[in-house]
Design an enzyme around this catalytic site. Structure first.
Site, PDB file in Angstrom:
ATOM      1  N   THR A  37      69.362  25.323  32.892  1.00  7.27           N
ATOM      2  CA  THR A  37      70.444  24.795  33.727  1.00  7.27           C
ATOM      3  C   THR A  37      70.301  23.299  33.964  1.00  7.27           C
ATOM      4  O   THR A  37      71.288  22.633  34.264  1.00  7.27           O
ATOM      5  CB  THR A  37      70.466  25.499  35.100  1.00  7.27           C
ATOM      6  OG1 THR A  37      69.123  25.572  35.585  1.00  7.27           O
ATOM      7  CG2 THR A  37      71.043  26.904  34.994  1.00  7.27           C
ATOM      8  N   GLY A 123      51.412  23.594  25.243  1.00  2.92           N
ATOM      9  CA  GLY A 123      52.354  24.359  24.403  1.00  2.92           C
ATOM     10  C   GLY A 123      52.671  25.736  24.930  1.00  2.92           C
ATOM     11  O   GLY A 123      53.200  26.580  24.212  1.00  2.92           O
ATOM     12  N   LEU A 126      54.083  25.412  30.556  1.00  2.00           N
ATOM     13  CA  LEU A 126      53.765  25.009  31.942  1.00  2.00           C
ATOM     14  C   LEU A 126      53.880  23.496  32.112  1.00  2.00           C
ATOM     15  O   LEU A 126      53.473  22.943  33.127  1.00  2.00           O
ATOM     16  CB  LEU A 126      52.368  25.475  32.338  1.00  2.00           C
ATOM     17  CG  LEU A 126      52.204  26.987  32.418  1.00  2.00           C
ATOM     18  CD1 LEU A 126      50.796  27.353  32.856  1.00  2.00           C
ATOM     19  CD2 LEU A 126      53.213  27.589  33.374  1.00  2.00           C
ATOM     20  N   SER A 127      54.395  22.854  31.100  1.00  2.00           N
ATOM     21  CA  SER A 127      54.703  21.430  31.154  1.00  2.00           C
ATOM     22  C   SER A 127      53.494  20.522  31.346  1.00  2.00           C
ATOM     23  O   SER A 127      53.414  19.721  32.281  1.00  2.00           O
ATOM     24  CB  SER A 127      55.750  21.148  32.234  1.00  2.00           C
ATOM     25  OG  SER A 127      56.483  20.033  31.839  1.00  2.00           O
ATOM     26  N   SER A 128      52.574  20.658  30.405  1.00  2.00           N
ATOM     27  CA  SER A 128      51.446  19.722  30.384  1.00  2.00           C
ATOM     28  C   SER A 128      51.973  18.302  30.183  1.00  2.00           C
ATOM     29  O   SER A 128      51.352  17.341  30.639  1.00  2.00           O
ATOM     30  CB  SER A 128      50.461  20.099  29.279  1.00  2.00           C
ATOM     31  OG  SER A 128      51.124  20.174  28.044  1.00  2.00           O
ATOM     32  N   SER A 129      53.116  18.162  29.533  1.00  2.00           N
ATOM     33  CA  SER A 129      53.633  16.815  29.275  1.00  2.00           C
ATOM     34  C   SER A 129      54.095  16.145  30.571  1.00  2.00           C
ATOM     35  O   SER A 129      53.765  14.987  30.816  1.00  2.00           O
ATOM     36  CB  SER A 129      54.745  16.846  28.229  1.00  2.00           C
ATOM     37  OG  SER A 129      55.779  17.692  28.630  1.00  2.00           O
ATOM     38  N   ASP A 173      61.080  19.228  34.925  1.00  2.00           N
ATOM     39  CA  ASP A 173      59.617  19.263  34.850  1.00  2.00           C
ATOM     40  C   ASP A 173      58.968  18.075  35.570  1.00  2.00           C
ATOM     41  O   ASP A 173      58.035  18.235  36.352  1.00  2.00           O
ATOM     42  CB  ASP A 173      59.157  19.279  33.385  1.00  2.00           C
ATOM     43  CG  ASP A 173      59.772  20.422  32.604  1.00  2.00           C
ATOM     44  OD1 ASP A 173      60.344  21.334  33.233  1.00  2.00           O
ATOM     45  OD2 ASP A 173      59.697  20.392  31.364  1.00  2.00           O
TER      46      ASP A 173
END
Ligand code: GLA
Length: 389
Positions: A37, A123, A126-129, A173
């Protein structure tokens, strides 16, 4: 739990011959509600969780940035005057991108040495980036002492991701990583960036993240394809309703009126986004009222719609969702993040968490021959300083 702050100090001394002046942490996140969304100007309800990237750093006298990754055991060095994409040490592009866009926003930065270490599984969704982007951005802010609002730093992180790293994601994120709040979920309007917190008492229910161990495939190309299908849907609706700028502006009544006029695939994508926005709004209200059972039903409906209408699930996610929904104490199971692999998220009654974990391990392995990684998560504060030396 090993001493990550100690590790950062040790590596700093080893690689740069000095100690960090400040250590920041940027958490990973899990979306409880709001599947695809955010880039439709819609609503999301994520939490920041207890895995994160830590960044320790010290200013230096020239205009160079030195970065050591304690995960990859690799160093890079670049000049603030010429920040280029790194095709070898690709992990460093998140650091480079954030610094590049801070400079572009007019921030005066000095050179610095930094050590980073993360425990967000890479990957897995969980949005390590976002975690590395926010840890880096906030470290720069702390060391250089410039003013920047939390939403603005999140936007810098998103720009780094979109325009430097080249992944066309929404704002969810970075926003939750920067602005999360302990024992709360964050409700965000991704168009206006207005936000609010909803209490999430993790003494009653736990957030359990289950990594399918299927690394996300196809994410970039399929993600971009979904985005363009949504944009096409918004364009079509704008012919009938000129005020429509994004699918956020389409209601279920408008959809019902025109669903027969839409290409089949676009119709499915629109149906998902319209329904999901309504579910996020409802989920905020039921969570506010402490009704975890209804909240769990909405999470399940979110997953089913993402699978059937948005078509972003895969065999491993389906196996995990089936197992996690049936396991003891479970209130829900849905995919987290973009889909196509990675993690699911469940709400689990506190008193049965151990049984839940055991059953999920055994049953998921039986179905897939994969051994999942399971994380019992708490809702944590967003990005901040963990130590100022
Ligand atoms: C990824 C993106 C987010 C969001 C989700 C899907 O996690 O990074 O911006 O679009 O997918 O909800």
């Amino acid at each position: 739990m090993y001493d990550r702050i100690g590790l950062i100090k040790k590596e700093h001394s080893k690689h740069f011959g000095s100690s960090p002046e400040a250590i920041t942490r940027g958490p990973g996140r899990v979306d409880l509600m709001g599947s695809h969304t955010d880039y439709n100007d819609g609503f999301v309800l994520p939490v920041a969780v207890n895995v994160d990237v830590m960044a320790g750093g010290r200013l230096r006298d020239d205009n160079k940035i030195g970065v050591y990754s304690a995960n990859f055991k690799k160093s890079v060095e670049f000049s603030l005057d010429n920040i280029e994409f790194d095709t070898v040490n690709t992990w460093s592009n998140y650091v480079r991108g954030v610094i590049h866009f801070l400079k572009e926003a007019g921030v005066k930065l000095r050179g610095a040495d930094m050590v980073i270490h993360g425990n967000v599984p890479i990957g897995s969704g969980l949005s390590s980036s976002a975690a590395i982007e926010m840890a880096t951005g906030y470290l720069m802010q702390t060391l250089n002492g410039f003013e920047m609002s939390a939403p603005d730093l999140a936007l810098i992180g998103q720009k780094a991701e979109n325009k430097f790293v080249g992944v066309n994601t929404g704002i969810m994120d970075q926003f939750i990583s920067r602005l999360g709040k302990k024992d709360h979920a964050l409700f965000l309007d991704c168009r206006t960036l207005e936000y609010g917190y909803v209490p999430l008492d993790t003494s009653q229910v736990k957030i359990v993240v289950c990594d399918t161990m299927k690394r996300r495939g196809l994410v970039d190309s399929e993600y971009d394809l979904r985005r363009s299908q949504c944009e096409e849907g918004a364009r079509l609706f704008a012919q009938w309703y000129p005020n429509v700028k994004a699918l956020r502006d389409v209601t279920s009544e408008m959809y019902d009126e025109h669903k027969a006029d839409l290409p089949e695939v676009v119709s499915k994508r629109v149906a998902h986004v319209v329904g999901e926005n309504e579910r996020v709004l409802r989920s905020r209200d039921v969570l506010q009222a402490g009704d975890f059972v209804e909240f769990g039903r909405l999470m399940n409906a979110s997953h089913d719609s993402a699978r059937d209408l948005y078509e972003v699930s895969c065999a491993e996610l389906e196996a995990m969702v089936e197992v996690t929904r049936a396991a003891p104490g479970s209130l829900a199971g849905r995919m987290a993040g973009a889909g196509f692999g990675g993690c699911t998220v469940s709400l689990v009654k506190d008193e049965t968490v151990e049984q839940f974990l055991e059953v999920v391990r055994v049953e998921y392995h039986k179905k897939t021959q994969l051994m999942p990684s399971l994380y019992v998560c708490t809702a944590e504060d967003g990005t901040g300083v963990v130590e100022r030396l």
